[in-house]
Design a protein around this motif. Structure first.
Motif, PDB file in Angstrom:
ATOM      1  N   ILE A 146       0.828  -1.201   0.000  1.00 53.74           N
ATOM      2  CA  ILE A 146       0.000   0.000   0.000  1.00 53.74           C
ATOM      3  C   ILE A 146       0.866   1.256   0.000  1.00 53.74           C
ATOM      4  N   GLY A 147       2.120   1.105   0.490  1.00 53.26           N
ATOM      5  CA  GLY A 147       3.032   2.244   0.539  1.00 53.26           C
ATOM      6  C   GLY A 147       3.440   2.753  -0.826  1.00 53.26           C
ATOM      7  N   THR A 148       3.227   1.955  -1.885  1.00 56.90           N
ATOM      8  CA  THR A 148       3.552   2.445  -3.219  1.00 56.90           C
ATOM      9  C   THR A 148       2.520   3.457  -3.709  1.00 56.90           C
ATOM     10  N   MET A 178       1.788   9.822  -8.009  1.00 62.57           N
ATOM     11  CA  MET A 178       2.668  10.790  -8.662  1.00 62.57           C
ATOM     12  C   MET A 178       2.851  10.460 -10.142  1.00 62.57           C
ATOM     13  N   TRP A 179       2.944   9.178 -10.452  1.00 60.29           N
ATOM     14  CA  TRP A 179       3.204   8.781 -11.838  1.00 60.29           C
ATOM     15  C   TRP A 179       1.967   8.879 -12.717  1.00 60.29           C
ATOM     16  N   PHE A 187      -6.414   8.764  -0.490  1.00 57.76           N
ATOM     17  CA  PHE A 187      -5.909   9.653   0.555  1.00 57.76           C
ATOM     18  C   PHE A 187      -4.721  10.466   0.055  1.00 57.76           C
ATOM     19  N   PHE A 188      -4.035   9.998  -0.985  1.00 55.99           N
ATOM     20  CA  PHE A 188      -2.840  10.677  -1.488  1.00 55.99           C
ATOM     21  C   PHE A 188      -3.162  11.634  -2.621  1.00 55.99           C
ATOM     22  N   PRO A 222       1.614   6.568  -2.829  1.00 58.15           N
ATOM     23  CA  PRO A 222       2.029   7.931  -3.174  1.00 58.15           C
ATOM     24  C   PRO A 222       2.855   7.985  -4.452  1.00 58.15           C
ATOM     25  N   ILE A 223       3.698   6.959  -4.676  1.00 56.44           N
ATOM     26  CA  ILE A 223       4.532   6.952  -5.876  1.00 56.44           C
ATOM     27  C   ILE A 223       3.657   6.823  -7.126  1.00 56.44           C
TER      28      ILE A 223
END
Lengths: 309, 304
Positions: free
Chosen positions: A159-161, A167-168, A250-251, A163-164
């Motif tokens: 799940i930590g990916t 962005m992409w 959320f991001f 934000p990345i």
């Protein structure tokens, strides 16, 4: 059970007690008097369940439904009797009213998050995991490496990916689908690889004596044998898909979507709307899981775990 | 030994894929920087935004080394991520706010508390389900249904509501962790507690063992091999819960806060290092449970 006089009087009692408690609340009486009567209603419902499970078998769908009903009565009567502030826990009826009055917003959020984000990501991720497993099937060496690495990565906080990927791929549903696809990939890969190993050498030898080619063995023996594992992966991924799509919002997201709505309405302390959104999520999640389970039952009807009676 | 080699090959494959993906991902920024500096760059007709990243990379091979050392790359190179990891773990004091160890510890606290709560609750529920028909018939479907609800969606609400009644910090995060970890434990324990066969139960009956003795001497030991795999799943889920629990409040500390801050300020290297930090913590936690599993099961005679 002694003194148990059959389900119908108890059911009538439960309904009457619930109605009485609600009437007292409507009259404006609060405190222990309505709450106590509500508790009696819950007790009657629990007695109904107890009577039901006395009979052979596990009682079917009625006990869980009744337990849910008892919890709802307790929730409604408890929040109203003790006047719990709506910013902490709104009563069930307030949530139901809000749900009914904002169907259009809820539908729009559902389409954005579930249909566009979760569902497309689910299909891409599960498809890619399945195909990768098939592709690695010809090389046992590769599989020996892929299985532990995939198992390891499946346990990672993928799940930590989010934000990345946001962005992409931008704020819209494409990034949510990407998060879901990444989350679904490894569980699906691991389960399929394990499933493809599920045949024993006796069965494979039989196919050899038939002079079956690799493709024939795969289609007629190994894929059907792998189906229970594949469906296990598909089921795990249904839950992951919804979680991934909501958390990715959320991001950053456009001004619609279930995750967006939850985080903004929490900020405005409009908890009835948050709960309505959670009801949608629960219904969507359960329905998704249910559909996959039905597909599993249709596809693997021969498997021991599917036998009934 | 061949298994180890295979794992290395797969890891090397991932590494190569990553290295190969870096230049095209970061090329546009590199090209526009070079153009601004007045260097010779090959550009397609029309706007640079419409150009394919792969095309740019192939036509401007001289710029490739630069893509590995950008300050805010879209995809940081492996070396950058590991340099940041090294710098924020070994290079900083442990109490420093910029130390990844400090943030990992904040998240780990919530994870462990939530895991303990979730496991305890899960085992109690499983015992209840196995021994009580009313619970068995009415509770299990709800436990399953509870997992199809994306609890993580409810996380912000739990945190804000608990904030409003004055509970902040560790406990709300731990509750989310507990909710995520209790389900695998319930499923594993129910299966395990039911695993003794009729023969074994009958044997205890001939010893005229009480229900309590049957539980302690037969059911519980028989359940342990089922419990440990559930614990592994549960602790990984706990960590996810703790990380997500840090997102909605805009927390100032913890791995989730590092992710969030990184995404606000475009610090991709920080996001990636937080991600790897989380992965290392998860691997360590699962590994510790694996060791406990080996030791316990071997002493109980399950080991091979």
């Amino acid at each position: 059970m002694t003194g148990y006089s059959g389900p119908i009087p108890t059911a009538i009692g439960a309904v009457l007690l619930s109605v009485l408690a609600l009437l007292m609340l409507v009259e404006g009486r609060t405190g222990f008097a309505p709450f106590g009567i509500g508790l009696l209603a819950v007790l009657a419902i629990l007695m109904l369940i107890a009577g039901r499970v006395q009979r052979p078998g596990r009682g079917g769908v009625l006990p869980p439904v009744l337990l849910g009903l008892a919890l709802l009565v307790l929730w409604e009567v408890g929040t109203r009797a003790y006047e719990v502030p709506a910013v902490i826990l709104p009563p069930v009826s307030a949530i139901a009213v809000r749900f009914a009055s904002s169907l259009d917003i809820l539908w729009q959020d559902f389409v954005q998050t579930f249909v566009k984000g979760a569902l497309s990501g689910y299909i891409i991720g599960c498809g890619a995991g399945f195909l990768t497993a098939l592709a690695s099937d010809r090389s046992p060496f590769l599989q020996r490496g892929l299985l532990p690495v995939g198992n390891f990565l499946a346990a990672m906080p993928i799940i930590g990916t989010a934000p990345i990927l946001v962005m992409w791929f931008g704020f819209d549903w494409q990034s949510k689908a990407a998060v879901v696809a990444v989350m679904c990939f490894f569980p699906m890969l691991v389960n399929t690889v394990q499933g493809l190993k599920a045949t024993d050498s006796m069965q494979r030898d039989l196919m050899r004596t038939y002079a079956a080619s690799y493709g024939q063995t795969l289609v007629k023996l190994r894929l059907p044998a792998a189906a229970p594992f594949v469906f296990n992966g598909l089921k795990i991924c249904t839950t992951l898909a919804l979680i991934g799509a909501i958390v990715a919002e959320f991001f950053g997201s456009p001004i619609r979507g279930m995750g967006f709505r939850i985080s903004t309405e929490v900020g405005r302390l409009a908890l009835d709307m948050v709960w309505a959104e959670i009801v949608v999520a629960a219904l969507a999640g359960s329905a998704f899981y249910g559909v996959v389970t039905l597909l599993e039952r249709a596809a693997t009807f021969w498997h021991p775990s599917q036998r009934r009676g | 030994m061949r298994g180890g080699l295979a794992i290395l090959v797969v890891l090397a494959g991932f590494w190569l894929l990553w290295m190969a993906a870096v230049p095209p991902m970061n090329m546009k920024w590199e090209v526009s920087q070079a153009q601004r500096a007045g260097a010779e760059v090959v550009l397609p007709e029309g706007n640079i935004r419409d150009a394919s990243a792969l095309w740019l990379t192939l036509r401007n091979p001289g710029l490739i080394p630069g893509t590995y050392v950008q300050e805010k790359p879209r995809l940081p190179a492996p070396a950058q991520v590991f340099a940041e990891l090294w710098d924020t773990t070994v290079g900083k004091r442990l109490s420093s706010k910029r130390s990844l160890v400090y943030h990992a510890w904040i998240t780990l606290e919530a994870t462990l508390l939530g895991f303990a709560l979730g496991t305890g609750l899960g085992i109690l529920l499983a015992v209840g389900i196995v021994h009580n028909r009313v619970m068995d018939a009415s509770f299990m479907p709800w436990a399953i249904a509870s997992q199809t609800i994306p609890i993580l969606a409810i996380a912000p609400m739990i945190i804000v509501v608990m904030n409003s009644v004055g509970i902040t910090g560790l406990v709300p995060k731990a509750i989310i962790s507990a909710y995520l970890s209790f389900f695998p434990v319930v499923v594993g324990m129910v299966k395990g507690l039911r695993s003794p066969g009729l023969m074994q139960l009958d044997l205890l009956k001939t010893y005229s063992a009480s229900g309590w003795q049957t539980f302690w001497k037969l059911r519980l030991p028989a359940a342990l091999p089922y419990l440990f795999p559930s614990l592994k799943v549960g602790i990984a889920a706990s960590l996810v819960g703790a990380i997500v629990g840090e997102l909605p409040t805009g927390a100032v500390a913890g791995l989730g806060a590092r992710l969030l801050a990184g995404s606000y300020y475009g610090q991709t290297v920080q996001i990636w290092s937080a991600l790897f930090g989380a992965a290392i913590v998860a691997a360590a936690l699962v590994g510790i449970i694996g060791i406990a599993q080996n030791m316990t099961l071997r002493r109980m005679g399950f080991g091979r």
